[in-house]
Motif scaffolding. Structure first.
Motif, mmCIF file in Angstrom:
data_model
loop_
_atom_site.group_PDB
_atom_site.id
_atom_site.type_symbol
_atom_site.label_atom_id
_atom_site.label_comp_id
_atom_site.label_asym_id
_atom_site.label_seq_id
_atom_site.Cartn_x
_atom_site.Cartn_y
_atom_site.Cartn_z
ATOM 1 N N ARG A 123 0.906 0.325 1.363
ATOM 2 C CA ARG A 123 0.679 1.628 2.009
ATOM 3 C C ARG A 123 -0.338 2.449 1.211
ATOM 4 O O ARG A 123 -1.222 3.098 1.758
ATOM 5 C CB ARG A 123 1.994 2.401 2.112
ATOM 6 N N LYS A 124 -0.204 2.380 -0.092
ATOM 7 C CA LYS A 124 -1.118 3.118 -0.965
ATOM 8 C C LYS A 124 -2.547 2.598 -0.828
ATOM 9 O O LYS A 124 -3.499 3.372 -0.696
ATOM 10 C CB LYS A 124 -0.614 2.943 -2.400
ATOM 11 N N LYS A 174 -3.841 1.000 1.650
ATOM 12 C CA LYS A 174 -4.356 1.335 2.979
ATOM 13 C C LYS A 174 -4.847 2.787 2.985
ATOM 14 O O LYS A 174 -5.929 3.088 3.485
ATOM 15 C CB LYS A 174 -3.272 1.141 4.049
ATOM 16 N N ALA A 175 -4.047 3.683 2.390
ATOM 17 C CA ALA A 175 -4.427 5.099 2.340
ATOM 18 C C ALA A 175 -5.719 5.286 1.557
ATOM 19 O O ALA A 175 -6.563 6.128 1.898
ATOM 20 C CB ALA A 175 -3.300 5.920 1.726
ATOM 21 N N GLU A 176 -5.890 4.482 0.522
ATOM 22 C CA GLU A 176 -7.118 4.562 -0.282
ATOM 23 C C GLU A 176 -8.318 3.954 0.443
ATOM 24 O O GLU A 176 -9.450 4.068 -0.011
ATOM 25 C CB GLU A 176 -6.947 3.781 -1.598
ATOM 26 N N GLY A 177 -8.067 3.208 1.509
ATOM 27 C CA GLY A 177 -9.163 2.518 2.198
ATOM 28 C C GLY A 177 -9.544 1.202 1.537
ATOM 29 O O GLY A 177 -10.556 0.588 1.899
ATOM 30 N N GLU A 220 8.451 6.059 -3.686
ATOM 31 C CA GLU A 220 7.619 5.202 -2.827
ATOM 32 C C GLU A 220 8.207 3.791 -2.712
ATOM 33 O O GLU A 220 8.193 3.178 -1.643
ATOM 34 C CB GLU A 220 6.191 5.139 -3.382
ATOM 35 N N HIS A 239 -0.848 -0.818 10.739
ATOM 36 C CA HIS A 239 -1.603 -2.038 10.479
ATOM 37 C C HIS A 239 -1.702 -2.826 11.778
ATOM 38 O O HIS A 239 -0.802 -2.753 12.622
ATOM 39 C CB HIS A 239 -0.908 -2.869 9.397
ATOM 40 N N ILE A 247 3.412 1.233 9.884
ATOM 41 C CA ILE A 247 2.525 1.678 8.796
ATOM 42 C C ILE A 247 1.055 1.634 9.207
ATOM 43 O O ILE A 247 0.170 1.751 8.358
ATOM 44 C CB ILE A 247 2.764 0.892 7.487
ATOM 45 N N SER A 262 -7.050 -2.117 8.019
ATOM 46 C CA SER A 262 -5.973 -2.436 8.961
ATOM 47 C C SER A 262 -6.128 -3.799 9.607
ATOM 48 O O SER A 262 -5.179 -4.366 10.112
ATOM 49 C CB SER A 262 -5.926 -1.396 10.074
#
Ligand SMILES: *Cc1c(COP(=O)(O)O)cnc(C)c1O
Ligand SMILES: [Zn+2]
Length: 461
Positions: free
Chosen positions: A399-400, A402-405, A372, A111, A109, A409
């Motif tokens: 995961r969500k 991380k995608a949003e910032g 999800e 990280h 993912i 990581s």
């Protein structure tokens, strides 16, 4: 028990703040109806100077009574939940769980290695984190002289209650009687099997979890049953220890994030209280952020916090907002609905405490769809741990974020895996055999004729 005990109960809302001694079996403040905390007069408790003192207990032999308490992942930390004496504590080896360094999952993912951990609560005796809470709640039930305990359950609470009832011996040599209320057709088979097998009286109510919850509350009042759902503040004392074990697994370093699925919000509440207390006692120097993950089909907390701006505000909660939201939910006939049955809850009983956790930890709430959640669960399985659907929400939420910032990581993250993979095998098999069209990590079985040539054709190089 008297008001001079070092442990007591207190209304969580500072505007009321009423206190009650431990001898009263209470599930809400008799003055204002708010939730209750178990509180301690820490100055008169034997609080350790450093969390490192707990290290010595882990390897101790469990052939003695104290050794068995040290082997319990709950009672090893008994000085941090000192509401009963060592000889009163109920234990059956709960909380011997691990914090796993999930390097392969991290890689998959995106990280950093050594920055993603899974706290695997499926290793508990009944296969879910609920055992942490039951060890504490059964201790209190016996201390209060109760003989019958009850819960409403999406499954794991009943499995855990049924098991602990059989292990809680009363003064006359009999054991506690467990009574569980389960909602009609929604319970996962692994969990129902446990409740039946351990001999709990199992009442299948024609209704959903929220209906069961309301019924069991009425039954406890009318029939004098002791309530073991997470509105019981002693349950949450036991569940605080999940965070102590996370810290223990990290050599007593505080992570950046805890990601936890949110159903009735007992864990979210307990985790916030754990960190609030450790910080106030000077045992940690900072508090991690907590991300609570709802299922999209059971997203009351997400809606109230992110869409309606609900917050704890030091205890000045806008309860009208909550009432209006729940009323609208009823009027529109909206019911919680998700594949993650353990978090299929529309009226989370610990809402106010979870809001407090968000305030204490600078926490956030997100929602994850069933697709999800199942992909999150499959990723956990693929990398060798496994969990039930609700637990997959934590990895889906990560995961969500991380995608949003929101989560970087390089940040140190702990996802809580709340229950064992074998609790709900139907969902897993459906996912891998093409019954979930959106499955991204499915691993379908391959058919072969019963001869070596067909096998060689499949597996030969
Ligand atoms: C009970 C349960 C949850 C929900 O936890 P809350 O503390 O009620 O938010 C999540 N996952 C599993 C496996 C559970 O058994
Ligand atoms: Zn009150």
């Amino acid at each position: 028990m008297s008001a001079t005990d070092i442990a007591y109960q207190q209304c969580i809302l500072p505007a009321c703040g009423a206190t009650f001694d431990l001898g009263q079996a209470l599930f809400a403040c008799p003055k204002c109806g708010a939730l209750l905390d178990v509180r301690y007069d820490w100055d008169r408790c034997d609080v350790p100077k450093s969390l490192r003192v707990f290290d010595e207990r882990r390897g101790r032999s469990n052939t003695t009574r104290l050794g068995r308490l040290d082997a319990s992942g709950v009672w090893r930390f008994r000085e941090l939940l000192p509401f009963a004496q060592p000889d009163e504590l109920v234990t059956l080896g709960e909380g011997r769980t691990i914090l796993a360094n999930a390097t392969h999952l991290a890689k998959e993912i995106g990280h950093e290695p050594d920055k993603l951990f899974l706290q695997y609560e499926g290793f508990n005796p009944s296969g879910s984190f609920k055992d942490n809470g039951m060890a504490a709640a059964f201790t209190m039930a016996r201390k209060l002289g109760k003989r019958r305990v009850a819960c409403a359950s999406t499954g794991n609470t009943s499995a855990s209650l049924a098991m602990f009832a059989r292990h809680t011996t009363l003064a006359d040599g009999t054991t506690m009687e467990g009574i569980v209320f389960v909602g009609g057709d929604k319970i996962a088979f692994g969990k129902l099997a446990q409740a039946l097998d351990y001999g709990a009286r199992t009442i299948q109510v024609r209704g959903d979890f929220d209906a069961c919850m309301s019924l069991v509350k009425q039954s406890t009042e009318r029939l004098g049953l002791y309530l073991m759902n997470s509105v019981n503040p002693f349950r949450l004392e036991g569940q605080k220890t999940i965070m102590y074990r996370v810290l223990e697994g990290l050599g007593w370093e505080v992570p950046d994030w805890i990601v936890v699925p949110g159903g009735n919000l007992g864990n979210s509440s307990a985790f916030g209280k754990a960190f609030m207390e450790l910080h106030a006692l000077g045992l940690i120097d900072r508090i991690p952020r907590i991300a609570i993950i709802n299922a999209t089909g059971a997203n009351t907390l997400h809606e109230l916090v992110n869409e309606h701006g609900l917050a704890f505000h030091g205890g000045d909660i806008d309860h009208d907002k909550v009432t209006a939201y729940l009323k609208e939910m009823d009027e529109q006939g909206r019911r919680a609905h998700t594949v993650a049955s353990a978090i299929e809850i529309g009226r989370p009983v610990n809402l106010d405490k979870a809001l407090r956790t968000l305030e204490i930890t600078n926490g956030i709430v997100r929602q994850a769809s069933d697709e999800e959640i199942l992909d999150g669960k499959a990723l956990v399985g693929k990398h060798g741990y496994g969990c039930e659907p609700a637990s997959g929400a934590s990895v889906a939420g990560l995961r969500k974020l991380k995608a949003e910032g929101v989560i970087g990581s390089e940040e140190r993250v702990v996802c809580i895996l709340t229950g064992h993979a074998l609790k709900d095998p139907n969902v897993t098999v459906d996912y891998h055999t093409g019954k979930k069209p959106d499955a991204s990590y499915d691993n379908p079985p391959v058919a072969a004729d019963a001869d070596i040539e067909s096998i060689a054709a499949l597996l030969g190089e």
